[in-house]
Scaffold this motif. Structure first.
Motif, PDB file in Angstrom:
ATOM      1  N   PRO A  71       0.830  -1.179   0.031  1.00  0.00           N
ATOM      2  CA  PRO A  71       0.124  -0.153  -0.009  1.00  0.00           C
ATOM      3  C   PRO A  71       0.607   1.169  -0.098  1.00  0.00           C
ATOM      4  N   VAL A  72       0.577   2.335  -1.063  1.00  0.00           N
ATOM      5  CA  VAL A  72       1.296   3.397  -1.150  1.00  0.00           C
ATOM      6  C   VAL A  72       0.316   4.581  -1.363  1.00  0.00           C
ATOM      7  N   ASN A  73       0.865   6.007  -1.064  1.00  0.00           N
ATOM      8  CA  ASN A  73      -0.245   6.888  -1.201  1.00  0.00           C
ATOM      9  C   ASN A  73       0.612   7.783  -2.442  1.00  0.00           C
ATOM     10  N   ILE A  74       0.922   7.354  -3.587  1.00  0.00           N
ATOM     11  CA  ILE A  74       1.493   7.822  -4.439  1.00  0.00           C
ATOM     12  C   ILE A  74       0.634   8.167  -5.582  1.00  0.00           C
ATOM     13  N   PRO A  75       0.578   9.470  -6.503  1.00  0.00           N
ATOM     14  CA  PRO A  75      -0.206   9.742  -7.257  1.00  0.00           C
ATOM     15  C   PRO A  75       0.165   8.819  -8.680  1.00  0.00           C
ATOM     16  N   ILE A  76      -0.887   8.287  -9.259  1.00  0.00           N
ATOM     17  CA  ILE A  76      -0.594   7.222 -10.357  1.00  0.00           C
ATOM     18  C   ILE A  76      -1.255   7.754 -11.662  1.00  0.00           C
ATOM     19  N   ILE A  77      -0.516   7.592 -12.769  1.00  0.00           N
ATOM     20  CA  ILE A  77      -1.196   7.671 -13.910  1.00  0.00           C
ATOM     21  C   ILE A  77      -1.195   6.495 -14.493  1.00  0.00           C
ATOM     22  N   PHE A  78      -2.487   5.963 -14.744  1.00  0.00           N
ATOM     23  CA  PHE A  78      -2.409   4.412 -15.324  1.00  0.00           C
ATOM     24  C   PHE A  78      -2.512   4.584 -16.786  1.00  0.00           C
ATOM     25  N   THR A  79      -1.885   3.492 -17.497  1.00  0.00           N
ATOM     26  CA  THR A  79      -1.850   3.394 -19.056  1.00  0.00           C
ATOM     27  C   THR A  79      -2.485   2.030 -19.444  1.00  0.00           C
ATOM     28  N   THR A  80      -3.234   1.878 -20.424  1.00  0.00           N
ATOM     29  CA  THR A  80      -3.798   0.707 -20.915  1.00  0.00           C
ATOM     30  C   THR A  80      -4.213   0.575 -22.173  1.00  0.00           C
ATOM     31  N   ALA A  81      -4.355  -0.626 -22.804  1.00  0.00           N
ATOM     32  CA  ALA A  81      -5.005  -0.526 -24.213  1.00  0.00           C
ATOM     33  C   ALA A  81      -6.361  -1.277 -23.913  1.00  0.00           C
ATOM     34  N   TYR A  82      -6.829  -1.259 -22.736  1.00  0.00           N
ATOM     35  CA  TYR A  82      -8.268  -1.679 -22.470  1.00  0.00           C
ATOM     36  C   TYR A  82      -8.872  -0.635 -21.603  1.00  0.00           C
ATOM     37  N   ASP A  83     -10.072  -0.450 -21.650  1.00  0.00           N
ATOM     38  CA  ASP A  83     -11.009   0.525 -20.801  1.00  0.00           C
ATOM     39  C   ASP A  83     -11.990   0.010 -19.692  1.00  0.00           C
ATOM     40  N   GLU A  84     -11.799  -1.567 -19.592  1.00  0.00           N
ATOM     41  CA  GLU A  84     -12.759  -1.909 -18.455  1.00  0.00           C
ATOM     42  C   GLU A  84     -12.005  -1.784 -17.341  1.00  0.00           C
ATOM     43  N   ALA A  89      -9.359   1.631 -11.419  1.00  0.00           N
ATOM     44  CA  ALA A  89      -8.269   2.581 -11.530  1.00  0.00           C
ATOM     45  C   ALA A  89      -8.727   3.801 -10.607  1.00  0.00           C
ATOM     46  N   PHE A  90      -9.797   4.349 -10.641  1.00  0.00           N
ATOM     47  CA  PHE A  90     -10.195   5.478  -9.899  1.00  0.00           C
ATOM     48  C   PHE A  90     -10.034   5.228  -8.329  1.00  0.00           C
ATOM     49  N   LYS A  91     -10.425   3.923  -8.147  1.00  0.00           N
ATOM     50  CA  LYS A  91     -10.416   3.777  -6.550  1.00  0.00           C
ATOM     51  C   LYS A  91      -9.175   3.660  -6.113  1.00  0.00           C
ATOM     52  N   VAL A  92      -8.068   3.319  -7.055  1.00  0.00           N
ATOM     53  CA  VAL A  92      -6.784   3.591  -6.257  1.00  0.00           C
ATOM     54  C   VAL A  92      -6.284   5.221  -6.531  1.00  0.00           C
ATOM     55  N   ASN A  93      -5.273   5.337  -6.004  1.00  0.00           N
ATOM     56  CA  ASN A  93      -4.806   6.854  -5.928  1.00  0.00           C
ATOM     57  C   ASN A  93      -4.409   7.420  -7.414  1.00  0.00           C
ATOM     58  N   SER A  94      -5.441   7.293  -8.369  1.00  0.00           N
ATOM     59  CA  SER A  94      -4.999   7.546  -9.778  1.00  0.00           C
ATOM     60  C   SER A  94      -5.468   9.118  -9.846  1.00  0.00           C
ATOM     61  N   ILE A  95      -4.657   9.684 -10.785  1.00  0.00           N
ATOM     62  CA  ILE A  95      -4.910  10.974 -11.205  1.00  0.00           C
ATOM     63  C   ILE A  95      -5.360  11.328 -12.661  1.00  0.00           C
ATOM     64  N   ASP A  96      -5.071   9.922 -13.444  1.00  0.00           N
ATOM     65  CA  ASP A  96      -5.592  10.043 -14.855  1.00  0.00           C
ATOM     66  C   ASP A  96      -5.507   8.401 -15.388  1.00  0.00           C
ATOM     67  N   TYR A  97      -5.909   8.221 -16.373  1.00  0.00           N
ATOM     68  CA  TYR A  97      -6.209   6.864 -17.046  1.00  0.00           C
ATOM     69  C   TYR A  97      -6.102   7.049 -18.572  1.00  0.00           C
ATOM     70  N   LEU A  98      -4.923   6.648 -19.209  1.00  0.00           N
ATOM     71  CA  LEU A  98      -4.704   7.081 -20.577  1.00  0.00           C
ATOM     72  C   LEU A  98      -4.899   5.708 -21.290  1.00  0.00           C
ATOM     73  N   LEU A  99      -5.515   5.920 -22.277  1.00  0.00           N
ATOM     74  CA  LEU A  99      -5.574   4.539 -23.503  1.00  0.00           C
ATOM     75  C   LEU A  99      -4.534   4.597 -24.206  1.00  0.00           C
ATOM     76  N   LYS A 100      -3.746   3.475 -24.561  1.00  0.00           N
ATOM     77  CA  LYS A 100      -2.914   3.514 -25.485  1.00  0.00           C
ATOM     78  C   LYS A 100      -3.430   3.327 -27.043  1.00  0.00           C
ATOM     79  N   PRO A 101      -2.746   3.857 -27.795  1.00  0.00           N
ATOM     80  CA  PRO A 101      -1.453   4.411 -27.815  1.00  0.00           C
ATOM     81  C   PRO A 101      -1.359   5.882 -27.291  1.00  0.00           C
ATOM     82  N   ILE A 102      -0.603   6.313 -26.512  1.00  0.00           N
ATOM     83  CA  ILE A 102      -0.763   7.629 -25.577  1.00  0.00           C
ATOM     84  C   ILE A 102      -0.142   8.680 -26.396  1.00  0.00           C
ATOM     85  N   GLU A 103      -0.800   9.735 -26.618  1.00  0.00           N
ATOM     86  CA  GLU A 103      -0.610  10.898 -27.235  1.00  0.00           C
ATOM     87  C   GLU A 103       0.232  11.823 -26.157  1.00  0.00           C
TER      88      GLU A 103
END
Length: 252
Positions: A71-84, A89-103
């Motif tokens: 368990p950590v309290n670090i801001p996270i930018i998640f990346t993935t090729a899937y949107d499910e 991701a929102f429940k974790v300490n995420s600040i954004d969720y980027l779909l691949k390929p990332i611009e």
């Protein structure tokens, strides 16, 4: 200097992220690259990290397992090729969720959000005093919640209690509805009106109007009864009983 960690099991995707970070944030320091859950946990234990850029699907599992084991309290930018995985991701300490390929512009937006939300979180005594002074006069009066793909807000006075359970933090309304929120109970303590809300236990902050009654319990503790009913038993520890009773009596 902001230190970041990249968690990505595809070398090309890692190299592209590294390139974009060097263009967008040349002042940031890359402290490591992890390709698996095991490597990530090791790097988290060995380094001070301010930001993580994390692919959700790794070679040895789903990256959410990292935060279950470490368990950590670090801001996270998640990346993935899937949107499910967006809600998880929102429940974790995420600040954004980027779909691949990332611009680049998408990564820039995420980094700007990180800087906007976290740049003021300094550990200096001056900042802590400024934050305390601000919160004394500016209490949080509403919360943003997510329901599926939609967002709405609820007023703070609608909250019967906040509690943590199974590594998630919940806002429980007088209506009986509950929602996962992105605030720890430690953070909430400084945001809420102390005349109305009290940290009755390690995993619960209660609205005075939600406490139906309290009764003496083994070990000089108090057992609390809520309306609406709390999903778990709530006991006020012996060393908190005096403060709790003063609070119930309106003495702060």
């Amino acid at each position: 200097m902001t230190k970041y960690l990249v968690v990505e099991d595809e070398r090309f995707a890692y190299e592209e992220l590294k390139r974009m970070m060097q263009v967008l944030r040349p002042g940031y320091q890359l402290v490591g690259w992890a390709e698996s859950i095991e490597q990530t946990i090791l790097l988290l234990q060995q380094n001070k990290i301010d930001l993580m850029i994390v692919d959700i699907r790794l070679s040895d599992g789903v990256s959410f397992e990292i935060f279950e084991q470490c368990p950590v309290n670090i801001p996270i930018i998640f990346t993935t090729a899937y949107d499910e995985y967006a809600l998880q991701a929102f429940k974790v300490n995420s600040i954004d969720y980027l779909l691949k390929p990332i611009e680049e512009n998408e990564l820039e937006t995420a980094l700007a959000k990180f800087e906007r939300n976290h740049s003021l979180h300094s550990t200096t005594p001056q900042y802590r005093k400024l934050e305390a002074d601000y919160l004394t006069h500016n209490k949080k009066n509403r919360f943003l919640i997510q329901i599926g793909d939609t967002f709405q807000y609820v007023e703070t006075h609608e909250a019967a209690f906040f509690y943590s359970e199974d590594k998630y933090n919940y806002l429980h309304l007088f209506s009986g509805k509950r929602y996962i929120i992105n605030y720890s109970l430690d953070m909430l303590e400084g945001m809420l009106d102390k005349e109305i809300f009290f940290r009755v236990s390690r995993n619960c902050i209660a609205n005075v109007k939600a406490i139906q009654k309290s009764s003496r319990y083994f070990g000089s503790r108090l057992k609390l009864y809520f309306r609406p009913e709390c999903p778990h038993e709530v006991l006020v520890s012996r060393n908190r009983v005096s403060d709790f009773l003063k609070w119930m009596d309106g003495i702060l």
